[in-house]
Design a protein around this motif. Structure first.
Motif, mmCIF file in Angstrom:
data_model
loop_
_atom_site.group_PDB
_atom_site.id
_atom_site.type_symbol
_atom_site.label_atom_id
_atom_site.label_comp_id
_atom_site.label_asym_id
_atom_site.label_seq_id
_atom_site.Cartn_x
_atom_site.Cartn_y
_atom_site.Cartn_z
ATOM 1 N N LEU A 244 -7.020 3.230 -1.868
ATOM 2 C CA LEU A 244 -5.923 2.393 -1.379
ATOM 3 C C LEU A 244 -6.178 1.929 0.047
ATOM 4 C CD1 LEU A 244 -2.717 4.166 -2.724
ATOM 5 C CD2 LEU A 244 -3.689 1.983 -3.442
ATOM 6 N N VAL B 239 0.837 -1.201 0.000
ATOM 7 C CA VAL B 239 0.000 0.000 0.000
ATOM 8 C C VAL B 239 0.875 1.255 0.000
ATOM 9 C CG1 VAL B 239 -0.266 0.272 2.507
ATOM 10 C CG2 VAL B 239 -2.097 1.007 0.998
ATOM 11 N N TYR C 297 -6.405 -1.959 1.283
ATOM 12 C CA TYR C 297 -5.597 -2.488 2.384
ATOM 13 C C TYR C 297 -6.485 -3.040 3.495
ATOM 14 C CZ TYR C 297 -2.346 -2.598 6.308
ATOM 15 O OH TYR C 297 -1.607 -2.981 7.387
#
Length: 453
Positions: free
Chosen positions: A427, A164, A431
């Motif tokens: 993102l 990430v 994650y």
């Protein structure tokens, strides 16, 4: 694992350079997990504990085998001990005024050589101990499985953290490139008199904020790589390179199928069941100690003596002796110590059973929570994907309008900020979904399923 380790070894051996530099190692998630299971200190210690259990099992077996010892002695008496005899007829000495006569019985030199054999015939604790040693080996295997599960969990989360942050760097670089282009175009418009200076300053501020975010992402990326190497047990001098992406490791179909699984029995339950069995065996061991123990004993000895050291080893001065016998130890009263230990074992068993019942219920709650979190993260991920798509469309439209002179510079800056925020949120959702997946795999007892397939 062997293939991965061999590849790493050949790579390091072949990279001979005159200057000291970090060696780069290309990693995949599977490769990282396999390396960690071999090199993580916790996993290595758990495997070493298996060797300790094997030695303990042999130790418990040893008392049931014949016990043979040898002995040898060589003694010298500078002063032979005195034995006092009464000075009375018919052996008394009338010339001795004392009522006792000192006499020395013994020789100056003596020696002996012998061998002793003992064999346990019956001891209830021995047979219980054998069973306990075997059960201890089972518990150690479960402990190893638990340690490996913990390693897999920590490495997966650390690996996703690297990904990430790597993706954040890529997006930040893309954003910087986009803003730099916009800044250059706006500066040219300002130089030509078609844009105000405030428009340039506004984009410069946005550019500075994006660059700050880029620097933070780079720092976080380096920290996350160090954490991953630490979890893997890899030397920190190596540099890792990862080409996998979060999207590749986050297939929606796999996540949805995981939500429908019921899972397997958790290793923690196996651990506590084995602990209950060990405590039950300890209870049985304390109980059988009320029974007598029986041993067979045998002894053979050669003894010799002499007044001088040179006569000590004459064969005529040496004699043989032997013994065969059976001994029995019968416990009569020990101050109620065995009774107290038995009572303690019974309470410990109840405690462990209560803990097992609580674990069973907590695992059900853990599965429910993990599934709920994963389902929620999937919904959020879908929303963030839509937001990212919309933010990109808004930015493209605002840029086109600004270039055609029908839109404001402020709209472009706001759209760019919204796009960056949408990218970060997307993102983060990716994650979170991967972490929730790991948590659900742990709750279902499936953490090592990918490695075993």
């Amino acid at each position: 694992m062997n293939k991965f380790t061999l590849t790493l070894f050949l790579f390091l051996i072949g990279s001979i350079a005159p200057t000291i530099a970090q060696q780069q190692v290309e990693l995949t998630l599977l490769g990282a997990l396999e390396y960690a299971l071999e090199n993580n200190p916790e996993a290595k210690n758990a495997r070493l504990e298996l060797m300790v259990s094997e030695a303990t099992q042999k130790e418990y077996t040893a008392p049931g085998l014949p016990q043979v010892t040898g002995s040898y002695n060589l003694d010298y008496n500078p002063k032979i001990p005195v034995v006092f005899l009464p000075n009375q007829p018919p052996f008394g000495d009338p010339n001795n005024p004392s009522d006792v006569i000192p006499a020395r019985f013994g020789v100056s030199y003596s020696s002996g050589l012998g061998v002793n054999l003992s064999q346990m015939i019956f001891d209830g604790s021995f047979f219980v101990g054998l069973r306990a040693a075997k059960t201890l080996m089972e518990l150690t295997n479960y402990d190893l499985n638990k340690a490996e599960n913990d390693v897999v969990e920590s490495v997966k989360k650390a690996y996703f953290g690297v990904l990430v942050n790597q993706e954040r760097i890529r997006l930040a670089e893309s954003n910087l490139s986009r803003i730099d282009t916009l800044l250059k175009e706006t500066q040219a418009l300002n130089d030509a008199g078609f844009a105000e200076r405030i428009e340039v300053s506004r984009i410069q501020v946005q550019r500075n904020n994006t660059y700050t975010q880029y620097q933070r992402s780079r720092t976080a990326f380096e920290i996350s790589k160090e954490l991953l190497k630490l979890q893997m047990g890899m030397p920190l001098e190596y540099d890792i390179v990862i080409y996998e992406t979060l999207a590749e490791l986050n297939p929606r179909e796999e996540l949805l199928s995981l939500l429908s699984q019921e899972g397997m029995e958790r290793v923690e339950l196996n651990q506590i069941n084995t602990q209950i069995e060990l405590t039950t065996l300890d209870l049985k061991n304390n109980t059988v100690q009320y029974m007598p123990s029986i041993d067979f004993n045998a002894n053979y000895r050669r003894s010799g003596a002499g007044q001088e050291i040179n006569t000590l080893f004459n064969s005529s001065n040496w004699f043989s002796s032997s013994l065969l016998g059976v001994s029995m130890q019968i416990p009569i009263f020990d101050g109620f110590s065995k009774s107290a230990r038995i009572q303690r074992n019974r309470v410990e068993i109840v405690q462990l059973e209560n803990q097992r019942n609580f674990l069973t219920q907590s695992f059900k709650n853990e599965i429910f929570t993990a599934k709920a979190n994963l389902q929620n993260d999937l919904n959020i991920l879908q929303v963030q994907q839509e937001n990212l798509k919309l933010a990109q469309e808004v930015f493209d439209i605002a840029t086109i309008k600004y270039k055609e002179g029908v839109g404001s510079n402020l709209e472009v800056v706001d759209a760019d900020a919204a796009l960056i925020e949408a990218e970060i949120n997307y993102l983060g959702a990716l994650y979170d979904g991967l972490v929730s997946k790991v948590n659900l795999e742990k709750a279902l007892g499936l953490l090592k399923a990918d490695l075993n397939n």
